[in-house]
Structures are given as structure tokens and as C-alpha cells.
Scaffold this motif. Structure first.
Motif, PDB file in Angstrom:
ATOM      1  N   GLN A  50       0.584  -1.055  -0.220  1.00 44.71           N
ATOM      2  CA  GLN A  50       0.215  -0.132  -0.055  1.00 44.71           C
ATOM      3  C   GLN A  50       0.860   0.931  -0.309  1.00 44.71           C
ATOM      4  N   ARG A  51       0.504   2.252   0.519  1.00 44.31           N
ATOM      5  CA  ARG A  51       0.723   4.142   0.258  1.00 44.31           C
ATOM      6  C   ARG A  51       2.133   3.432   1.403  1.00 44.31           C
ATOM      7  N   GLY A  52       3.434   3.908   0.816  1.00 41.84           N
ATOM      8  CA  GLY A  52       4.557   4.061   1.754  1.00 41.84           C
ATOM      9  C   GLY A  52       4.441   5.358   3.421  1.00 41.84           C
ATOM     10  N   MET A  53       5.314   5.127   3.746  1.00 38.51           N
ATOM     11  CA  MET A  53       5.227   5.425   5.361  1.00 38.51           C
ATOM     12  C   MET A  53       6.450   6.530   6.082  1.00 38.51           C
ATOM     13  N   LEU A  54       6.425   6.906   7.030  1.00 33.85           N
ATOM     14  CA  LEU A  54       7.812   7.178   7.439  1.00 33.85           C
ATOM     15  C   LEU A  54       8.236   6.540   8.068  1.00 33.85           C
ATOM     16  N   GLY A  55      10.088   6.579   8.233  1.00 28.31           N
ATOM     17  CA  GLY A  55      11.188   6.044   9.195  1.00 28.31           C
ATOM     18  C   GLY A  55      11.678   6.686   9.348  1.00 28.31           C
ATOM     19  N   LEU A  56      12.686   5.813  10.581  1.00 27.29           N
ATOM     20  CA  LEU A  56      13.601   7.136  11.324  1.00 27.29           C
ATOM     21  C   LEU A  56      15.243   5.761  10.460  1.00 27.29           C
ATOM     22  N   SER A  80       4.940   0.334   4.156  1.00 26.95           N
ATOM     23  CA  SER A  80       3.602  -0.250   3.960  1.00 26.95           C
ATOM     24  C   SER A  80       2.512   0.410   4.999  1.00 26.95           C
ATOM     25  N   TYR A  81       1.128   1.018   4.327  1.00 25.23           N
ATOM     26  CA  TYR A  81       0.240   1.147   5.496  1.00 25.23           C
ATOM     27  C   TYR A  81      -0.998   1.360   4.459  1.00 25.23           C
ATOM     28  N   GLN A  82      -2.609   0.794   5.684  1.00 25.39           N
ATOM     29  CA  GLN A  82      -2.770   1.356   5.123  1.00 25.39           C
ATOM     30  C   GLN A  82      -4.166   1.264   6.269  1.00 25.39           C
ATOM     31  N   LYS A  83      -5.163   1.808   6.153  1.00 23.77           N
ATOM     32  CA  LYS A  83      -6.452   1.922   7.042  1.00 23.77           C
ATOM     33  C   LYS A  83      -7.478   1.403   6.739  1.00 23.77           C
ATOM     34  N   PHE A  91       3.441  -3.315   7.360  1.00 26.48           N
ATOM     35  CA  PHE A  91       4.422  -3.667   7.480  1.00 26.48           C
ATOM     36  C   PHE A  91       5.681  -2.553   7.450  1.00 26.48           C
ATOM     37  N   ALA A  92       6.508  -3.249   8.674  1.00 20.84           N
ATOM     38  CA  ALA A  92       7.913  -2.556   8.758  1.00 20.84           C
ATOM     39  C   ALA A  92       8.955  -2.998   9.119  1.00 20.84           C
ATOM     40  N   VAL A  93      10.364  -2.446   8.465  1.00 19.80           N
ATOM     41  CA  VAL A  93      11.371  -3.294   8.743  1.00 19.80           C
ATOM     42  C   VAL A  93      12.233  -2.724   8.696  1.00 19.80           C
ATOM     43  N   VAL A  94      12.500  -3.689   9.846  1.00 17.43           N
ATOM     44  CA  VAL A  94      14.471  -2.808  11.174  1.00 17.43           C
ATOM     45  C   VAL A  94      15.690  -3.508  10.443  1.00 17.43           C
ATOM     46  N   PRO A  95      16.707  -2.440   9.436  1.00 23.08           N
ATOM     47  CA  PRO A  95      17.738  -2.603   9.105  1.00 23.08           C
ATOM     48  C   PRO A  95      18.474  -3.176   9.991  1.00 23.08           C
ATOM     49  N   VAL A  96      19.231  -3.806  10.063  1.00 21.74           N
ATOM     50  CA  VAL A  96      20.915  -3.839  10.381  1.00 21.74           C
ATOM     51  C   VAL A  96      21.881  -4.189   9.127  1.00 21.74           C
TER      52      VAL A  96
END
Length: 191
Positions: A50-56, A80-83, A91-96
Motif C-alpha cells: 500500500q502507500r508508504g510511510m515514515l522511518g527513522l 506499507s501502511y493502510q487504514k 508492514f515495518a522493517v528494521v534493517p541492521v
């Protein structure tokens, strides 16, 4: 009125002198550390995204030469973010990642950089029913990223920058899971 205008011009000239004097030595050099703190907009490129969202994101690297930095990068990217009917599916991802950056000087206070990284991605799906990119469960996935960016080193040891990064990792499905991140960075140089 004339006094205010004169003080304004004097203040602007003083600020320009401070910026110029700080930028002459304002690039990372050998044996220094560079820390980048970033805010990104992320968008997955896989099916059902879906549409994108923010990250830190944060990365820290040591300069091994005046152009090459090697270090560690971590983040939290919502790709990916949807209401839908009061339900928030994301859908979040934590890259290391172990990350290398190569800087190209284009002016005394400006650099371009190319980045290459490899490591693991922690997938964190909070989904309604549909899998995104073949992923339905949380898990670790090997992957990497490629990026290009621009840095403007202000006031000696601080900088602002922008970066475009392509991230990819093995999802266990037929195709790689991938997403783009457009990031704005605040950078610090430490001895």
C-alpha cells in the motif's frame, strides 16, 4: 529604521563569515567518526504493498581514508501502511546493516556519496489478511542496500544531507522484497 537595517546587514555578513569559516574544514577526514540521524519516506515495491510511510534511521561510521567510511546502520522503516474500516495494517522493517560510504568532494563544504550495505532485515508485519511481498510472519531476512546522496557540511562539524536508497532482502518468495527510502539526514563529525 536605518539602525535596524544596518544591524541586519552586519548580522547577515557576520553569519556568512561564520558559515564560510566553518565550512572550509567541514568535511570528514581520516580517523574521524561520522554519525547520520535520518528521517525517511519509504515505499515498498512488491505486490500488495500500500502507500508508504515514515522511518527513522541512524548510522555511525569511521573514516578509514579521507573518502571511505565503514560502519553500522540501523533503522525502523514503515514500508506499507493502510487504514481499512478502523484497522491499521502496516508492514515495518528494521534493517541492521554493515555500511560503507565513499565520498566525492565537489566543493569545500559539499560532498556526494555512494553507499553499499549488507546485513539482516527484521520484517514486522501487522497485516489484516493479505501477505505483502510473500511475507506474513515476523522474521529475519538477509539483504542489502545501495544508495546515493548529497551532504552539505555546515558550521565545521555538522551537516545536512539527502539520500536515495534502494533496500532489498530475501523474502522466501519468488522475488526479492524491496523498497525505496528517500532520507533527509543531520550529520555530525567526531574525532
Amino acid at each position: 529604521m536605518k539602525t535596524f537595517k544596518t544591524l541586519s546587514i552586519a548580522g547577515a555578513l557576520l553569519l556568512c563569515c561564520a558559515v564560510y569559516s566553518g565550512t572550509v574544514s567541514g568535511q570528514p577526514a581520516r580517523k574521524q567518526y561520522v554519525a547520520d540521524f535520518g528521517v525517511s519516506f519509504n515505499q515498498a515495491t512488491v505486490t500488495k504493498a500500500q502507500r508508504g510511510m515514515l522511518g527513522l534511521d541512524i548510522s555511525v561510521g569511521k573514516m578509514f581514508t579521507n573518502n571511505l567510511s565503514v560502519g553500522l546502520a540501523v533503522g525502523y522503516d514503515v514500508v506499507s501502511y493502510q487504514k481499512d474500516e478502523g484497522i491499521y495494517a502496516r508492514f515495518a522493517v528494521v534493517p541492521v546493516l554493515a555500511k560503507a560510504k565513499y565520498y566525492f568532494t565537489i566543493a569545500p563544504a559539499m560532498t556526494l556519496h555512494a553507499a553499499l550495505a549488507g546485513g539482516v532485515y527484521q520484517a514486522i508485519p501487522h497485516l489484516s489478511t493479505d501477505a505483502i511481498g510473500g511475507i506474513t510472519e515476523s522474521g529475519l531476512h538477509p539483504g542489502g542496500s545501495l544508495g546515493v546522496g548529497f551532504d552539505w557540511w555546515l558550521f565545521g562539524r555538522q551537516g545536512l544531507g539527502a539520500e536515495l536508497e534502494y533496500n532489498f532482502f530475501d523474502s522466501g518468495a519468488e522475488d526479492l522484497f524491496s523498497y525505496f527510502a528517500v532520507r533527509v539526514n543531520y550529520s555530525l563529525i567526531k574525532m
